[in-house]
Scaffold this active site. Sequence first.
Site, PDB file in Angstrom:
ATOM      1  N   SER A 174      54.663  54.196  23.779  1.00  4.48           N
ATOM      2  CA  SER A 174      54.616  55.082  22.933  1.00  4.48           C
ATOM      3  C   SER A 174      55.364  54.858  21.763  1.00  4.48           C
ATOM      4  CB  SER A 174      55.126  56.675  23.455  1.00  4.48           C
ATOM      5  OG  SER A 174      56.439  56.631  23.348  1.00  4.48           O
ATOM      6  N   ASP A 175      55.040  55.279  20.597  1.00  4.75           N
ATOM      7  CA  ASP A 175      55.961  55.372  19.270  1.00  4.75           C
ATOM      8  C   ASP A 175      57.205  56.220  19.704  1.00  4.75           C
ATOM      9  OD1 ASP A 175      55.574  54.817  15.747  1.00  4.75           O
ATOM     10  OD2 ASP A 175      57.218  54.531  17.144  1.00  4.75           O
ATOM     11  N   TRP A 176      58.177  56.010  18.961  1.00 10.67           N
ATOM     12  CA  TRP A 176      59.561  56.653  19.103  1.00 10.67           C
ATOM     13  C   TRP A 176      59.528  58.040  19.083  1.00 10.67           C
ATOM     14  CZ3 TRP A 176      64.507  54.165  18.287  1.00 10.67           C
ATOM     15  CH2 TRP A 176      65.785  54.945  18.558  1.00 10.67           C
ATOM     16  N   GLY A 177      59.569  58.534  20.377  1.00  8.09           N
ATOM     17  CA  GLY A 177      59.536  60.008  20.827  1.00  8.09           C
ATOM     18  C   GLY A 177      58.203  60.649  20.777  1.00  8.09           C
ATOM     19  N   SER A 178      57.226  59.934  20.545  1.00  8.13           N
ATOM     20  CA  SER A 178      55.829  60.665  20.244  1.00  8.13           C
ATOM     21  C   SER A 178      55.490  61.335  21.462  1.00  8.13           C
ATOM     22  CB  SER A 178      54.895  59.613  19.825  1.00  8.13           C
ATOM     23  OG  SER A 178      54.472  58.710  20.713  1.00  8.13           O
TER      24      SER A 178
END
Length: 746
Positions: A286-290
Amino acid sequence: MQTNHFRNLCLVVLAATQVVCVSAQKTKTIAQKVDSVLQLMTLEEKIGQLNQYSGDWSHTGPITKDGDKQSQIKKGQLGSMLNIVGVEHTRTLQELAMQSRLKIPLLFGQDVIHGLKTTFPIPLAEAASWDLPAIERSARIAAKEAAASGIHWTFAPMVDIARDPRWGRVMEGAGEDPYLGSAIAKARVKGFQGNGLGSLDAVMACAKHFAAYGAAVGGRDYNSVDMSERLLHEVYLPPFKAALDAGVATFMNSFNDLNGVPATGNRYLQRTLLKERWKFKGFVVSDWGSVGEMIAHGYVQDNREAAKAAITAGSDMDMESRSYIQHLADLFKQKQVPIVLVDDAVRRILTKKFEMGLFDDPFRFSNAQREKIVWNDPAHKAAALDMARKSIVLLKNEQALLPIQASVKKVALIGPFMKAVRDNLGFWSYEWPDDSTTIVTQYDGIVRRLPKDAIVHYAKGCNINDADSAGFAAAIAAAKDADLVIMSMGEARDMSGEAKSRSSIQLPGLQEALIKAIHATGKPVVLLMNAGRPLIFNWAADHVPAIVCTWWLGTQAGDAIGDVLFGQYNPSGKLPMTFPRSEGQIPIYYNYYNTGRPAKDENNLFYVSAYIDLPNSPKFPFGYGLSYTHFQYAPMQLSDTVLKGNQTLTVKVRVRNEGKYDGEEVVQLYLRDVTASVVRPVKELKGFQKIFLKAGETKEVVFQVKTDDLRFYNQTVQHIWEPGEFHVMVGTSSAQVETRKINWQQ
Ligand code: GLC
């Protein structure tokens, strides 16, 4: 130094069950090895592999201070970390992982976007070179420096197509065109992954951000994306498919929602398309915290639901949201998430760890001696200079003001970037203690190429982005006492990049006022335009005789600019993105549809698709870039003008260097499908060749066009071609082509 770690793992754990696997493990395939590890794992250990935290080395996202990461590593609750750079730091944390029950090695990921110790031009600048071998070499060197410092995985290439220069992350990609973007995606994946995963100078690449992140409404980062599946396949997916076909190890999903569903929870994207139809065998991070951000999207209630939505949709690893580590076990126990989904994600991640050789030796990338050698390889600096020179685009050169002639004895060097140091690195770059001695400033790059007896005046003139004109007088005085003025202007390094969208892409602050004031002295001005995106500078473009787009060129910026300005290198770059006249034209791109009322000329606005206050045409078009020489194109020769079925059309064009400078030219091939079952763009890039021609030399460039080049996504999103009339175009930019008609029958 641990050797054949996997063997030890087998011995230590399976010895307890009197089942020694050593004799068999040598013939085991990676899949079998993965399964043998998977069978040993508890549910918590499996979920630990899907969990990724950032270190505190540098922050690339909203940091969540959380507990003791190191103890979680020892408990096997972490599969990967990012922002841990250097042999020492990676070794320290890997040693903690070796204290866990199963000793599964950590993966270390990092945003090595355009270099690590040696900073190359920003990716958009490299794209302007249209030089695929140079771009591949840039990624190759970045991989060598990363792998030498304990990094296994780079979160690159970013392959997002973008048609909106207000979006700050255009600096990170390859511009607006799917064909060029696909070719560059392939080159970068090959560069990063080199001779294959497991090589000590290769890192896993990561195609990001999946998908259509560059189409954010308003060019505002993280904003929504809504488009037809047809457009998604036609424009935004091809570079991802090119990366996949090039063997990219991982994908990263994107922050945006796509057609109402956040990409991280988008099953169509990650499972149906990527893992089922495209048969992707790597893993998706995932992207950061997505994962957790799907709450803010309004797609899930809480992190527990976010974890369920993301793992179900095919997001294998959770970067920094802690949704998986906190909720997946319970979701499984409550029969909300079947173990097969968890096992599939774990298998994908363990497979990469085996392929990287980390089970054989978790410390194989953490070698201090190698780090020191690789980080100081002089070949890296030379390659960075070569890439930087090739990335520069000459936008204007009236009266052949450039290259600077030996007769120039007095120069005035003006502007907020002339002596800038780290600004030259652009966004997604790393600061090192020795930057002041390794980064070549534009001032130094110019001064060291002037005659020894030259007189140099310097004046900053103005700041990047404020209303202080106190420096104008000194700058004007410097200009008045010079034969030539060189101004280094533009936007700051951190005015493009992630979360750096601008509503206005004009020159910031008082820069245009300073350019006007210097121009008023009557002295010839060369303008260097530093930016991570297309900028709008209409007054300067109309009045300043010589303009050079220098983007952000990295460690060797000053020498690259110096080599171009003084003619040691004849600029060859071509714009990978359209430069608009106004933000009001955005989105603006060269491969637009004709509409039912095309504006055939800029003076006839009678009920046509046009603005009443501005031409439709851009300030500088896609594929545009000048040279110090002139390339003359002879009329193209076509093998046929009527073709049938799977024939091949051969297009030949002779190009002659008519000037006095040797130089490179990017010969571009465009096609137009005049009539089809969906409207088709007025032109689409379908080929390019960068050729070197000595002064006076002629070369024949040959393109082979096949029916695959005619394919498009029809109303039912089938990738087909249809018979009919086509236009074949060849030229030096998207706006300067010769056009010939052909007919291609079924
Ligand atoms: C950022 C970026 C992504 C990057 C990741 C890790 O938010 O969107 O491109 O790889 O976080 O730094």
